[in-house]
Scaffold this motif. Structure first.
Motif, short mmCIF file in Angstrom:
data_model
loop_
_atom_site.label_atom_id
_atom_site.label_comp_id
_atom_site.label_asym_id
_atom_site.label_seq_id
_atom_site.Cartn_x
_atom_site.Cartn_y
_atom_site.Cartn_z
N SER A 131 -2.14 1.95 7.03
CA SER A 131 -1.16 2.84 7.64
C SER A 131 -1.84 3.70 8.70
CB SER A 131 -0.54 3.75 6.57
OG SER A 131 -1.44 4.77 6.21
N ASP A 132 -1.04 4.46 9.43
CA ASP A 132 -1.58 5.36 10.44
C ASP A 132 -1.91 6.73 9.85
OD1 ASP A 132 -1.48 3.52 12.46
OD2 ASP A 132 0.52 4.10 13.15
N VAL A 133 -1.85 6.85 8.54
CA VAL A 133 -2.24 8.10 7.87
C VAL A 133 -3.76 8.13 7.79
CG1 VAL A 133 -2.09 9.46 5.76
CG2 VAL A 133 -0.11 8.16 6.54
N GLN A 134 -4.36 8.91 8.66
CA GLN A 134 -5.82 8.99 8.73
C GLN A 134 -6.23 10.16 9.60
OE1 GLN A 134 -7.36 5.82 11.67
NE2 GLN A 134 -5.39 5.01 10.99
N GLN A 135 -7.51 10.48 9.54
CA GLN A 135 -8.04 11.54 10.40
C GLN A 135 -8.25 10.98 11.81
OE1 GLN A 135 -8.23 14.58 9.70
NE2 GLN A 135 -8.39 14.76 7.47
N TYR A 136 -7.73 11.68 12.81
CA TYR A 136 -7.89 11.27 14.20
C TYR A 136 -8.87 12.20 14.91
CZ TYR A 136 -3.98 8.09 13.59
OH TYR A 136 -3.19 7.06 13.16
N PRO A 137 -9.43 11.76 16.03
CA PRO A 137 -10.31 12.64 16.79
C PRO A 137 -9.62 13.96 17.12
CG PRO A 137 -10.44 10.40 17.63
CD PRO A 137 -9.33 10.41 16.63
N ALA A 138 -10.40 15.01 17.18
CA ALA A 138 -9.85 16.35 17.40
C ALA A 138 -8.98 16.42 18.65
CB ALA A 138 -10.98 17.37 17.48
N ALA A 139 -9.39 15.74 19.70
CA ALA A 139 -8.62 15.77 20.95
C ALA A 139 -7.24 15.15 20.76
CB ALA A 139 -9.38 15.06 22.06
N VAL A 140 -7.17 14.04 20.05
CA VAL A 140 -5.89 13.38 19.79
C VAL A 140 -5.01 14.27 18.92
CG1 VAL A 140 -4.80 11.39 18.69
CG2 VAL A 140 -6.90 11.08 20.03
N ASN A 141 -5.62 14.83 17.88
CA ASN A 141 -4.87 15.71 16.97
C ASN A 141 -4.31 16.92 17.71
OD1 ASN A 141 -4.27 15.36 14.16
ND2 ASN A 141 -5.36 17.25 13.74
N SER A 142 -5.13 17.50 18.59
CA SER A 142 -4.70 18.69 19.33
C SER A 142 -3.59 18.36 20.32
CB SER A 142 -5.89 19.31 20.08
OG SER A 142 -6.85 19.77 19.17
N PHE A 143 -3.72 17.24 21.03
CA PHE A 143 -2.70 16.86 22.00
C PHE A 143 -1.36 16.59 21.31
CE2 PHE A 143 -0.34 13.42 24.07
CZ PHE A 143 -0.06 14.00 25.30
N GLY A 197 -0.37 17.60 18.42
CA GLY A 197 0.14 18.84 17.86
C GLY A 197 0.80 19.72 18.91
N ALA A 198 0.22 19.77 20.10
CA ALA A 198 0.81 20.55 21.19
C ALA A 198 2.17 19.99 21.61
CB ALA A 198 -0.14 20.58 22.38
N MET A 199 2.28 18.66 21.66
CA MET A 199 3.56 18.03 21.99
C MET A 199 4.61 18.36 20.93
SD MET A 199 3.09 16.60 24.92
CE MET A 199 2.06 18.05 25.20
N ALA A 200 4.19 18.37 19.68
CA ALA A 200 5.12 18.69 18.59
C ALA A 200 5.60 20.14 18.69
CB ALA A 200 4.45 18.45 17.25
N ARG A 201 4.73 21.05 19.07
CA ARG A 201 5.14 22.45 19.20
C ARG A 201 6.16 22.63 20.31
NH1 ARG A 201 -0.30 23.09 17.79
NH2 ARG A 201 -1.00 23.22 19.97
N LEU A 202 6.01 21.87 21.39
CA LEU A 202 7.02 21.92 22.45
C LEU A 202 8.38 21.45 21.93
CD1 LEU A 202 5.06 20.54 25.55
CD2 LEU A 202 5.80 22.90 25.14
N GLU A 203 8.36 20.39 21.15
CA GLU A 203 9.62 19.90 20.57
C GLU A 203 10.24 20.93 19.64
OE1 GLU A 203 9.66 16.09 18.81
OE2 GLU A 203 8.89 15.05 20.59
#
Length: 242
Positions: free
Chosen positions: A199-211, A213-219
């Protein structure tokens, strides 16, 4: 889900952008209940991530978790103080009108007949209560991720709205979610899938996680104002019991 997926979920859900965004989104329709005592059922609580978010945001709520998996229930009990019950969302082991709020995050997609679960949610809700649901979107998005997570059905917004109304619930808000990162998810699952089936449930690089997360906050800022999105990898819906 497979046993290993529950363990991965327990290890990653507090840090992965997707679950943080999901849990914050599930809170949005519950603002009228903030500061008030309420009985809450997290139907399909998994390893307890949403329960922890709900508990931290509103200490006056009494929260009960329910999951079909004994392993998920055990992990949820280890990380939360909520009562956690083994059971199916299609046959809830609670009397009618037991809860003010029912949440169901990414679990309705895992049962063969979502209408059965929706009827159970309506049954256990008190009049004036609210149900908040998040499901996987679009059948054409089926992938390795769904196979690993044992997804039975991916929904369209119009389909979920029809089902909710048929169960006697009144929709309050309905939208797709994760629209801004949807192209990346399509690319990952349909064009560049991983070699190993997981599955895609995993730890991602910090840059991916931050990007992401920022898109989700806009939504969230738009959804908080009652807005909606025309597409995305999830369908998000809130409804009340008259």
């Amino acid at each position: 889900m497979q046993i290993d997926e529950y363990r991965k979920l327990a290890e990653t859900e507090d840090g992965m952008w997707y679950f943080h965004a999901l849990n914050q989104r599930m809170l949005l329709p519950l603002q009228p209940w903030r500061g008030k005592p309420a009985r809450v059922l997290d139907a399909g609580c998994g390893t307890g991530g949403l329960i922890r978010t709900l508990s931290s945001q509103e200490p006056q709520w009494t929260i009960t978790g329910l999951d079909f998996s004994p392993i998920a229930c055990s992990l949820a009990r280890e990380s939360t103080s909520a009562e956690t019950v083994e059971g199916s969302i299609t046959e809830l082991p609670f009397p009618g009108a037991s809860f003010d709020i029912v949440t169901c995050a990414d679990v309705l997609s895992q049962v063969p007949d979502g209408s059965m679960a929706l009827r159970e949610f309506e049954r256990v809700l008190r009049p004036g209560g609210v149900v908040v649901i998040n499901v996987a979107a679009y059948g054409w998005m089926w992938s390795y991720h769904d196979q690993t997570c044992e997804t039975r059905h991916r929904y369209r917004r119009s389909e979920l709205l029809r089902m909710v109304r048929a169960c006697g619930l009144r929709p309050l808000q309905a939208s797709y979610a994760n629209m801004f990162v949807f192209p990346l998810i399509i690319a990952r699952r349909k064009i560049l899938p991983p070699k190993a089936a997981t599955s895609d449930v995993q730890q991602y690089p910090a840059a991916v996680n931050s990007f992401c997360g920022a898109m989700a906050r806009l939504e969230h800022a738009w959804l908080r104002r009652g807005g909606s999105f025309p597409t995305g990898c999830s369908v998000f819906l809130a409804a009340s019991k008259s």
